[in-house]
Scaffold this active site. Structure first.
Site, short mmCIF file in Angstrom:
data_model
loop_
_atom_site.label_atom_id
_atom_site.label_comp_id
_atom_site.label_asym_id
_atom_site.label_seq_id
_atom_site.Cartn_x
_atom_site.Cartn_y
_atom_site.Cartn_z
N THR A 7 0.90 -1.25 0.01
CA THR A 7 0.02 -0.14 0.10
C THR A 7 0.87 1.14 -0.17
O THR A 7 1.85 1.16 0.47
CB THR A 7 -0.87 0.20 1.05
N LYS A 12 -3.48 3.43 6.19
CA LYS A 12 -3.72 2.04 6.26
C LYS A 12 -2.25 1.52 6.98
O LYS A 12 -2.43 0.60 7.68
CB LYS A 12 -3.73 1.21 5.11
N ASP A 69 -7.71 -5.04 0.54
CA ASP A 69 -8.59 -4.27 -0.18
C ASP A 69 -9.74 -3.92 0.81
O ASP A 69 -10.13 -4.94 1.34
CB ASP A 69 -9.10 -5.07 -1.53
N HIS A 178 -12.38 -2.76 10.93
CA HIS A 178 -12.27 -3.92 9.87
C HIS A 178 -10.89 -4.28 9.74
O HIS A 178 -10.91 -5.74 9.58
CB HIS A 178 -13.16 -3.42 8.66
P1 IMP Z 1 -7.97 0.56 -1.28
O1 IMP Z 1 -6.65 1.18 -0.74
O2 IMP Z 1 -8.11 0.32 -2.78
O3 IMP Z 1 -8.45 -0.69 -0.43
O4 IMP Z 1 -9.21 1.55 -0.93
C1 IMP Z 1 -9.53 1.90 0.19
C2 IMP Z 1 -10.50 3.10 0.35
O5 IMP Z 1 -11.74 2.70 0.99
C3 IMP Z 1 -9.73 4.36 0.68
O6 IMP Z 1 -9.41 5.09 -0.17
C4 IMP Z 1 -11.12 4.57 1.83
O7 IMP Z 1 -11.71 5.67 0.76
C5 IMP Z 1 -12.01 3.56 1.94
N1 IMP Z 1 -11.33 3.11 3.17
C6 IMP Z 1 -11.05 1.77 3.54
N2 IMP Z 1 -10.66 1.58 4.81
C7 IMP Z 1 -11.24 3.00 5.33
C8 IMP Z 1 -10.88 3.26 6.67
O8 IMP Z 1 -10.43 2.56 7.81
N3 IMP Z 1 -11.50 4.41 6.94
C9 IMP Z 1 -11.94 5.16 5.99
N4 IMP Z 1 -11.89 4.87 4.65
C10 IMP Z 1 -11.75 3.61 4.58
#
Ligand code: IMP
Length: 194
Positions: A7, A12, A69, A178
């Site tokens: 990431t 995160k 994800d 989560h």
């Molecule tokens: P990924 O990096 O492709 O998994 O995208 C995850 C997206 O989901 C992030 O850019 C946030 O918009 C949303 N998201 C995932 N986890 C969280 C969290 O813990 N808090 C708030 N938004 C989250």
């Protein structure tokens, strides 16, 4: 043991480093490694996208990788933004753009706006595939509140609380989120399999 977390998201990566701290597993993010690769997430599910990220990064470094994800599913929006959570308001959008879009779309629906965050966490080392899912149920409110966290944290109140995640502190989020749930189980599975 050293692991790469696939990431570039600082929010995160801080959360997952805290979850692994003290476990003997040291976590480096792509951001730490100065790698700004843009991994195309063409999967239709959180699981598919998590493995796409983990395997893409494994192929570059050939060391064990964890990836997640994650996203937000809102009941009244038929599960949107879902796997499109990061870019819901369009390419290069900000977290605020996404929050405003969700608030706007929910204007026409009665409260409460039930929702859940989902994190699909995976581990891949070229041989073993380990996976785990974590969920955090709650509601979406019609305004942004608080300064902490990232993404949709300012509009999300976890069930059983009266504050948004952005109004709660980092350590507390990292106990109930989560991602805390998915990675805690992933960590146990990882340590207990060979
Ligand atoms: P990924 O990096 O492709 O998994 O995208 C995850 C997206 O989901 C992030 O850019 C946030 O918009 C949303 N998201 C995932 N986890 C969280 C969290 O813990 N808090 C708030 N938004 C989250």
């Amino acid at each position: 043991m050293k692991i790469i977390f696939a990431t570039q998201n600082k929010g995160k990566s801080e959360e997952v480093k805290a979850i692994f701290s003290g476990s003997g597993i040291e976590v480096f993010s792509l951001y730490d490694l100065g790698n700004n690769i843009d991994i195309e997430e063409h999967g239709k599910t959180f699981r598919e996208n998590a493995f796409i990220k983990a395997k893409t990064v494994y192929d570059i470094y050939k060391v064990p990788v964890v990836a997640d994800d994650s996203g937000l599913e809102i009941e009244q929006l038929d599960g949107r933004p879902g796997v499109y959570s990061a870019r819901y308001a369009g390419d290069n959008c900000t977290y605020m753009d996404n929050n405003l879009k969700v608030i706007d779309e929910l204007k026409n629906f009665p409260e409460p706006h039930k929702a859940k965050f989902i994190s699909y966490a995976v581990y891949y080392d070229g041989r073993r595939e380990i996976e785990s899912i974590g969920e955090l149920p709650g509601i979406i409110i019609n305004e942004m509140r608080g300064k902490n966290g990232f993404g949709y944290d300012p509009v999300f109140i976890p069930d059983g609380f009266d504050k948004t995640i952005s109004e709660l502190d980092f350590d507390f989020k990292n106990k109930i989120s989560h991602r805390a749930k998915s990675f805690a189980v992933l960590k146990v599975k990882l340590i207990s399999t060979d």
